[in-house]
Design a protein around this motif. Sequence first.
Motif, PDB file in Angstrom:
ATOM      1  N   GLU A 167       0.807  -1.214   0.000  1.00 66.44           N
ATOM      2  CA  GLU A 167       0.000   0.000   0.000  1.00 66.44           C
ATOM      3  C   GLU A 167       0.842   1.268   0.000  1.00 66.44           C
ATOM      4  N   GLN A 168       2.170   1.105   0.056  1.00 69.20           N
ATOM      5  CA  GLN A 168       3.038   2.276   0.171  1.00 69.20           C
ATOM      6  C   GLN A 168       4.283   2.085  -0.688  1.00 69.20           C
ATOM      7  N   ALA A 169       4.684   3.130  -1.394  1.00 70.77           N
ATOM      8  CA  ALA A 169       5.891   3.089  -2.221  1.00 70.77           C
ATOM      9  C   ALA A 169       7.131   3.061  -1.337  1.00 70.77           C
ATOM     10  N   ASP A 170       8.240   2.556  -1.905  1.00 69.61           N
ATOM     11  CA  ASP A 170       9.496   2.467  -1.151  1.00 69.61           C
ATOM     12  C   ASP A 170      10.637   2.513  -2.165  1.00 69.61           C
ATOM     13  N   LYS A 171      11.500   3.503  -2.031  1.00 68.65           N
ATOM     14  CA  LYS A 171      12.596   3.667  -2.990  1.00 68.65           C
ATOM     15  C   LYS A 171      13.588   2.511  -2.964  1.00 68.65           C
ATOM     16  N   SER A 172      13.639   1.781  -1.858  1.00 64.80           N
ATOM     17  CA  SER A 172      14.605   0.687  -1.753  1.00 64.80           C
ATOM     18  C   SER A 172      14.076  -0.632  -2.315  1.00 64.80           C
ATOM     19  N   LEU A 173      12.807  -0.643  -2.758  1.00 58.77           N
ATOM     20  CA  LEU A 173      12.184  -1.870  -3.257  1.00 58.77           C
ATOM     21  C   LEU A 173      11.409  -1.594  -4.538  1.00 58.77           C
ATOM     22  N   PRO A 174      11.306  -2.597  -5.430  1.00 57.44           N
ATOM     23  CA  PRO A 174      10.456  -2.460  -6.611  1.00 57.44           C
ATOM     24  C   PRO A 174       8.991  -2.690  -6.237  1.00 57.44           C
ATOM     25  N   VAL A 175       8.351  -1.673  -5.698  1.00 53.56           N
ATOM     26  CA  VAL A 175       6.994  -1.793  -5.162  1.00 53.56           C
ATOM     27  C   VAL A 175       5.954  -1.481  -6.232  1.00 53.56           C
ATOM     28  N   LEU A 176       4.961  -2.339  -6.306  1.00 59.75           N
ATOM     29  CA  LEU A 176       3.756  -2.050  -7.069  1.00 59.75           C
ATOM     30  C   LEU A 176       2.730  -1.571  -6.050  1.00 59.75           C
ATOM     31  N   LYS A 177       2.508  -0.277  -6.023  1.00 58.12           N
ATOM     32  CA  LYS A 177       1.607   0.297  -5.028  1.00 58.12           C
ATOM     33  C   LYS A 177       0.153   0.092  -5.449  1.00 58.12           C
ATOM     34  N   VAL A 178      -0.634  -0.418  -4.520  1.00 63.14           N
ATOM     35  CA  VAL A 178      -2.058  -0.627  -4.788  1.00 63.14           C
ATOM     36  C   VAL A 178      -2.877   0.194  -3.798  1.00 63.14           C
ATOM     37  N   SER A 179      -3.946   0.751  -4.278  1.00 61.12           N
ATOM     38  CA  SER A 179      -4.816   1.581  -3.440  1.00 61.12           C
ATOM     39  C   SER A 179      -5.976   0.742  -2.924  1.00 61.12           C
ATOM     40  N   VAL A 180      -5.717   0.020  -1.859  1.00 60.78           N
ATOM     41  CA  VAL A 180      -6.754  -0.804  -1.217  1.00 60.78           C
ATOM     42  C   VAL A 180      -6.668  -0.567   0.285  1.00 60.78           C
ATOM     43  N   ASP A 181      -7.719  -0.912   0.985  1.00 62.52           N
ATOM     44  CA  ASP A 181      -7.708  -0.787   2.437  1.00 62.52           C
ATOM     45  C   ASP A 181      -6.682  -1.746   3.025  1.00 62.52           C
ATOM     46  N   HIS A 182      -5.991  -1.293   4.053  1.00 67.28           N
ATOM     47  CA  HIS A 182      -4.937  -2.089   4.680  1.00 67.28           C
ATOM     48  C   HIS A 182      -5.544  -3.118   5.642  1.00 67.28           C
ATOM     49  N   GLY A 183      -4.941  -4.279   5.719  1.00 67.75           N
ATOM     50  CA  GLY A 183      -5.384  -5.300   6.661  1.00 67.75           C
ATOM     51  C   GLY A 183      -5.583  -6.645   5.982  1.00 67.75           C
ATOM     52  N   ARG A 184      -5.467  -7.723   6.793  1.00 64.94           N
ATOM     53  CA  ARG A 184      -5.568  -9.080   6.246  1.00 64.94           C
ATOM     54  C   ARG A 184      -6.952  -9.355   5.659  1.00 64.94           C
ATOM     55  N   GLU A 185      -7.972  -8.645   6.159  1.00 66.03           N
ATOM     56  CA  GLU A 185      -9.322  -8.872   5.640  1.00 66.03           C
ATOM     57  C   GLU A 185      -9.499  -8.320   4.231  1.00 66.03           C
ATOM     58  N   HIS A 186      -8.478  -7.594   3.738  1.00 66.45           N
ATOM     59  CA  HIS A 186      -8.567  -7.025   2.392  1.00 66.45           C
ATOM     60  C   HIS A 186      -7.521  -7.624   1.445  1.00 66.45           C
ATOM     61  N   LEU A 187      -7.024  -8.801   1.772  1.00 68.99           N
ATOM     62  CA  LEU A 187      -6.024  -9.439   0.906  1.00 68.99           C
ATOM     63  C   LEU A 187      -6.609  -9.838  -0.439  1.00 68.99           C
ATOM     64  N   THR A 188      -7.910 -10.122  -0.468  1.00 71.82           N
ATOM     65  CA  THR A 188      -8.542 -10.462  -1.752  1.00 71.82           C
ATOM     66  C   THR A 188      -8.462  -9.270  -2.702  1.00 71.82           C
ATOM     67  N   ALA A 189      -8.828  -8.092  -2.204  1.00 72.34           N
ATOM     68  CA  ALA A 189      -8.753  -6.884  -3.041  1.00 72.34           C
ATOM     69  C   ALA A 189      -7.313  -6.626  -3.486  1.00 72.34           C
ATOM     70  N   LYS A 190      -6.385  -6.867  -2.598  1.00 76.09           N
ATOM     71  CA  LYS A 190      -4.973  -6.643  -2.909  1.00 76.09           C
ATOM     72  C   LYS A 190      -4.507  -7.567  -4.032  1.00 76.09           C
ATOM     73  N   THR A 191      -4.933  -8.826  -3.941  1.00 74.70           N
ATOM     74  CA  THR A 191      -4.544  -9.812  -4.947  1.00 74.70           C
ATOM     75  C   THR A 191      -5.184  -9.512  -6.294  1.00 74.70           C
ATOM     76  N   MET A 192      -6.484  -9.260  -6.311  1.00 75.42           N
ATOM     77  CA  MET A 192      -7.188  -8.973  -7.559  1.00 75.42           C
ATOM     78  C   MET A 192      -6.608  -7.730  -8.238  1.00 75.42           C
ATOM     79  N   THR A 193      -6.364  -6.693  -7.444  1.00 79.30           N
ATOM     80  CA  THR A 193      -5.817  -5.447  -7.984  1.00 79.30           C
ATOM     81  C   THR A 193      -4.406  -5.654  -8.527  1.00 79.30           C
TER      82      THR A 193
END
Length: 396
Positions: free
Chosen positions: A168-194
């Motif tokens: 959910e957050q960018a990081d210059k030290s990592l190749p991050v794909l930032k996704v705009s979803v609600d944070h938390g384990r209950e939202h892992l489905t949204a994170k995966t689909m996105t």
Amino acid sequence: MSPRPLPGVVFLAGIVVGSIVSFFSIHMLSSSSHIRMAEGPNAIHHLTREIDVDLLCNISSRKTLPPQGTDSPASDSLKSSLKENDDKPSHSPPMSHDEINKRVVPKEDIHFADEHHHHDAMEIAQELAKKVRVLCWVMTSPENHKTRAIHVQATWGKRCDKLLFVSEQADKSLPVLKVSVDHGREHLTAKTMTAFDHIFEDHFDEADWFLKADDDTYVVVENLKYFLSSQNSSDAVYFGHHFKTIVKQGYFSGGGGYVLSREALRRFSKRPKGTCRDDNGAEDAEMGKCMELLGVRTGDSRDKLGRGRFHCFNPETHIHGGYPDWYYSYDKYGAQKGIESISDYAITFHYVSVEQLYNLEFYVYHLRPYGIINGLQDLNRGSVQMTTLPQSNRSS
């Protein structure tokens, strides 16, 4: 003054009294055991706790005994339970995500600098690396960037053709794909689909296969590429540690990692709106439901000897056992344990702490028995083993 009793009389009296007390104690304990056993199978654990602490150590705390029936006396069930758990592992059970988070981790990634001494023949692995392109995306979160993600990047992640950390957050030290979803384990489905939607849009042409893993997964990328070299990325298929529940064709453990073919990802990206769940639910099960609805089949990734390659627990657990109760009804292939159930070309393990991450990195790529040159094994089955779906579930 009363006369003193003779010592021999005192001794005999003590034996008699002791015998009476022992008799009544045993009788009461026996009666108590019948009462406890009538209360339910778990009562046996309380009974053994009173009788013998050592006996209790032989009973798995993760299993309950079968209900007592007229044809199956409680004592026989107890003996059966003890026999079943004779081989209870001495190692700790697999850690949860919270327990892994509490482990002390290195502040910086660890680099092994002895590759120039290995003199390994890497031509075959290098050839596979060119022919089989794998994009790896790793589920992580901002609080795990410095405690887990950097260590994945320093170990197995660097062997992927493309590595992305979905957060959910960018990081210059990592190749991050930032996704705009609600944070938390209950939202892992949204994170995966996105994540899969973004990967299709921005990276579809960079790989033939698309691996999803967690930041406490360890992947032997060369073994993944070897397995995939016998598969066709144009087939609508995906692979992983197979669970047989919830979805008709089953689904794959999210933590154990699963890999989608190009065609599977293409179908996912073209899914009609409302076909698959956008959020909530168990991420891996929801992905499994989605794949089935789109006509993407579950493939069999076991080797020629029937041994597993994707694993939803760490190596110790798959070697020694100690599985949680739920696993016995979920695993498609009988919740086997022991080194004979793990492929020599194993691909993934899950619930791997950072310490174990570097341990595995050392064991797989650095530890060498002097004088032994490992030969290659032909362990791929060939064409994919798939279940047949009803015509109504297929997607063009």
